[in-house]
Design an enzyme around this catalytic site. Structure first.
Site, PDB file in Angstrom:
ATOM      1  N   ASP A 117     -12.587   7.041  46.716  1.00  0.00           N
ATOM      2  CA  ASP A 117     -13.626   6.204  46.757  1.00  0.00           C
ATOM      3  C   ASP A 117     -14.808   6.297  47.302  1.00  0.00           C
ATOM      4  O   ASP A 117     -16.030   6.510  47.024  1.00  0.00           O
ATOM      5  CB  ASP A 117     -13.195   4.765  47.121  1.00  0.00           C
ATOM      6  CG  ASP A 117     -12.491   4.028  45.885  1.00  0.00           C
ATOM      7  OD1 ASP A 117     -11.777   4.695  45.220  1.00  0.00           O
ATOM      8  OD2 ASP A 117     -12.373   2.923  46.103  1.00  0.00           O
ATOM      9  N   ASP A 127      -6.053   5.476  46.246  1.00  0.00           N
ATOM     10  CA  ASP A 127      -6.001   4.346  45.368  1.00  0.00           C
ATOM     11  C   ASP A 127      -5.639   4.773  43.727  1.00  0.00           C
ATOM     12  O   ASP A 127      -4.635   4.384  43.374  1.00  0.00           O
ATOM     13  CB  ASP A 127      -7.246   3.580  45.088  1.00  0.00           C
ATOM     14  CG  ASP A 127      -7.862   3.075  46.456  1.00  0.00           C
ATOM     15  OD1 ASP A 127      -7.026   3.484  47.373  1.00  0.00           O
ATOM     16  OD2 ASP A 127      -8.458   2.221  46.618  1.00  0.00           O
ATOM     17  N   CYS A 176      -6.638   5.103  53.641  1.00  0.00           N
ATOM     18  CA  CYS A 176      -7.169   4.218  54.350  1.00  0.00           C
ATOM     19  C   CYS A 176      -6.277   3.243  55.132  1.00  0.00           C
ATOM     20  O   CYS A 176      -4.755   2.855  54.419  1.00  0.00           O
ATOM     21  CB  CYS A 176      -8.123   3.246  53.670  1.00  0.00           C
ATOM     22  SG  CYS A 176      -9.369   3.963  52.822  1.00  0.00           S
ATOM     23  N   SER A 233     -13.464  -3.068  46.442  1.00  0.00           N
ATOM     24  CA  SER A 233     -12.453  -2.359  47.317  1.00  0.00           C
ATOM     25  C   SER A 233     -11.545  -3.223  47.666  1.00  0.00           C
ATOM     26  O   SER A 233     -11.482  -4.425  47.943  1.00  0.00           O
ATOM     27  CB  SER A 233     -13.346  -1.780  48.371  1.00  0.00           C
ATOM     28  OG  SER A 233     -12.451  -1.364  49.271  1.00  0.00           O
TER      29      SER A 233
END
Length: 571
Positions: A88, A130, A201, A478
């Site tokens: 992202d 993701d 993340c 997000s």
């Protein structure tokens, strides 16, 4: 498979010796150092979304190397294949972020071309950031060849000025800097210290949520999520997966044997219990759609919300860290707490049921993974709403704060782009009591839900309006977003003529999470007049892959998957 052991069943990757396909494959592979004896072994794809563009994927080549060794040691032949690797924070720079979600389905098709085209016997999927996770799960469901998923771990975060800092803080901080709340020097300092190694993340965003989903579905080894990237624990699971996939191929254990309605219900409850990313909803639906499994994930989230308490509080929902969740027991610990609510007869990649996998599990920290009768919150952290503004659905990541407003009624202020919305926030045109409507960011309008809706949420927060305005968008957020009252993924989307397209400045909007409604308080006769003169907006980013994506993408209730029949829909 031990030395000299023959496959227990015919392998689709083997062709008669001397046949056209047998001969040309042997010629190709012999030149790669593969012996004729090896050609008869199970052939396993290692799906590797490696990339030097982002730290999320920077360590995958090292993982693939150890996995190859494990597969060879188990008596099979590994073949590493590559896919797109969207991050992202890197891939989101172009086309207003449209390449991020669009890459998910590109990954699925990358895998189909390589694995189905070569008629390989099984897959080990290295999931990281993701979109690689649902993209690879979707391929597993579509192709239905023996598959095991390996989570490649979360990144270590850092400190700045004596305080914890991670990529979420940098994301939020960037919007706070834009609105004048945070000095540029502090933002730069945070960005220089937020990431201390490879992996996804470190908060419970979409990546870690979907890693947990893989385990809850039964597609990843028990105890393997979440996990610190490049830790010995992670590599232990890598080696175990390399051995296990070979036996799965010999036993012909396939994804659709595992991806049952009960397994999907287990995954939904796991997401609800950890207050995970709302993106898990559409990704799980996409997996079910690709596997032709008759499951309505959106209804499951609605039905399971009231019976599934939030038993962890990991950032951004709470104050605990992902490291604390892993140490306390991880996904397996969460599932142990939820055991009475789960379908424990569901089969998993271990060849055992959920019940068997949970038999000896203990929780190391009862404050991090709480019992169901002492949760962080009894009310759902993820709430689906419907109403005349969201006839199909809208999703709210509410979190676990007991003080956040659950009801909001205010006048709309409308924007078609995130840049317009952020400019209005900076100029002071977005005032307390307003409902920010940011549309044109759905699957078609974005396209691919690109449009920067998360930036608007954080800009609202940076302007000090987080609890004083609400927001509606047909875009997605997000997984790190858990601020304010935001209804995302409103469906049908505005670009397709959904009700969100008809909203005008000053219209009254009613959002009530207790009743799970999102309504536009405007007479139907007025809406009919607006509908009669509404014109479809001109498409943006309408070239190349994104044009193909827009023409074939389905609506949100199907998981925003590609569907060739959509090319006739006039998009």
């Amino acid at each position: 498979m031990s030395e000299g052991q023959k496959p227990q069943r015919p392998l689709r990757s083997n062709f008669p010796r001397g046949s056209y396909l047998g001969a040309v494959r042997a010629a190709q592979w012999r030149n790669l150092g593969i012996s004729e004896e090896d050609l008869t072994k199970p052939k396993i794809a290692i799906v590797n979304s490696s990339s030097e563009l982002a730290t999320c994927f920077s360590h995958l080549d090292g993982i693939a190397a150890q996995l190859k060794d494990a597969i060879r040691a188990a008596g099979a032949l590994p073949f590493e294949i590559r896919t797109a690797a969207p991050s992202d924070f890197i891939t989101g720079a172009g086309a207003r972020g449209a390449y991020m979600l669009a890459a998910r389905d590109l990954i699925t098709n990358d895998i189909e071309v390589a694995v189905e085209g070569a008629q390989l016997d099984g897959m080990v999927c290295l999931v990281s950031c993701d979109k690689t996770i649902p993209g690879q799960l979707m391929a597993a469901a579509r192709l239905n060849v023996p598959t095991i998923v390996v989570a490649c771990g979360y990144q270590p975060s850092g400190e700045y000025k004596g305080e914890h800092v991670d990529i979420e803080d940098v994301f939020v901080g960037a919007m706070h800097t834009l609105t004048g709340k945070l000095p540029v020097e502090d933002l730069i300092g945070m960005s220089q210290n937020a990431i201390r190694g490879p992996g996804v993340c470190s908060g419970l965003g979409t990546a870690n949520s979907m890693h947990i989903v893989c385990e809850a579905l039964g597609m990843a080894l028990p105890g393997s999520t979440p996990v610190a990237a490049n830790s010995e624990k992670m590599f232990s699971h890598v080696r175990e997966a390399g051995a296990r996939i070979v036996q799965m191929v010999l036993d012909d254990q396939r994804p659709r044997d595992i991806l049952t309605p009960g397994a999907f219900a287990n995954a939904v409850k796991a997401v609800l219990a950890v207050g995970g990313s709302i993106n898990s909803v559409k990704h799980l639906q996409a997996v079910a759609t690709e596997g032709q499994i008759d499951v309505d994930i959106y209804k499951l989230f609605e039905d399971c919300a009231d019976q599934t308490p939030v038993i962890t509080g990991v950032r951004p929902v709470g104050s605990h860290t992902i490291e604390q969740l892993e140490a306390a027991g991880g996904a397996r610990g969460v599932m142990k707490r939820l055991e009475s609510l789960l379908d424990t007869s569901a089969m998993t990649v271990t060849g055992k049921t959920v019940a068997e996998n949970l038999a000896d599990v203990t929780i190391a920290d009862a404050d991090v993974i709480r019992p169901v009768d002492n949760p962080f919150a009894n009310s759902a952290a993820i709430i689906l709403v419907r109403g005349n503004l969201a006839p199909q659905t809208g999703i709210v990541k509410f979190g676990i704060s007991p003080t956040k407003a659950r009801v909001f009624k205010g006048e709309a202020i409308c924007f078609w782009t995130s840049d317009e919305a952020i400019a209005a926030i900076k100029d002071g045109r977005v005032k307390p009591g307003k409902v920010v409507v940011m549309r044109g960011a759905g699957a078609c309008g974005g396209p691919a839900m690109g449009g920067g809706a998360s930036r608007v949420v954080f800009a609202i927060d940076g302007a000090g309006l987080g609890e004083e305005v609400a927001m509606l968008t047909d875009g997605h957020l997000s997984g790190l977003v858990c601020k304010g009252l935001v209804v995302a993924e409103v469906s049908p989307e505005a670009a397709s003529g959904g009700p969100l397209a008809l909203v005008e400045d000053g219209d009254l909007i009613d959002i009530d999470l207790d009743r799970r409604v999102c309504d536009l308080l405007v007479d139907e006769a007025v809406l009919e007049q607006r509908r009669a003169v509404w014109k479809k907006p001109a498409p943006v980013n309408d070239t190349g892959w994104l044009k193909i994506y827009r023409a074939t993408v389905s609506e949100t209730p199907q998981g925003v998957v590609l569907n060739a029949s959509r090319t006739q829909s006039g998009r």
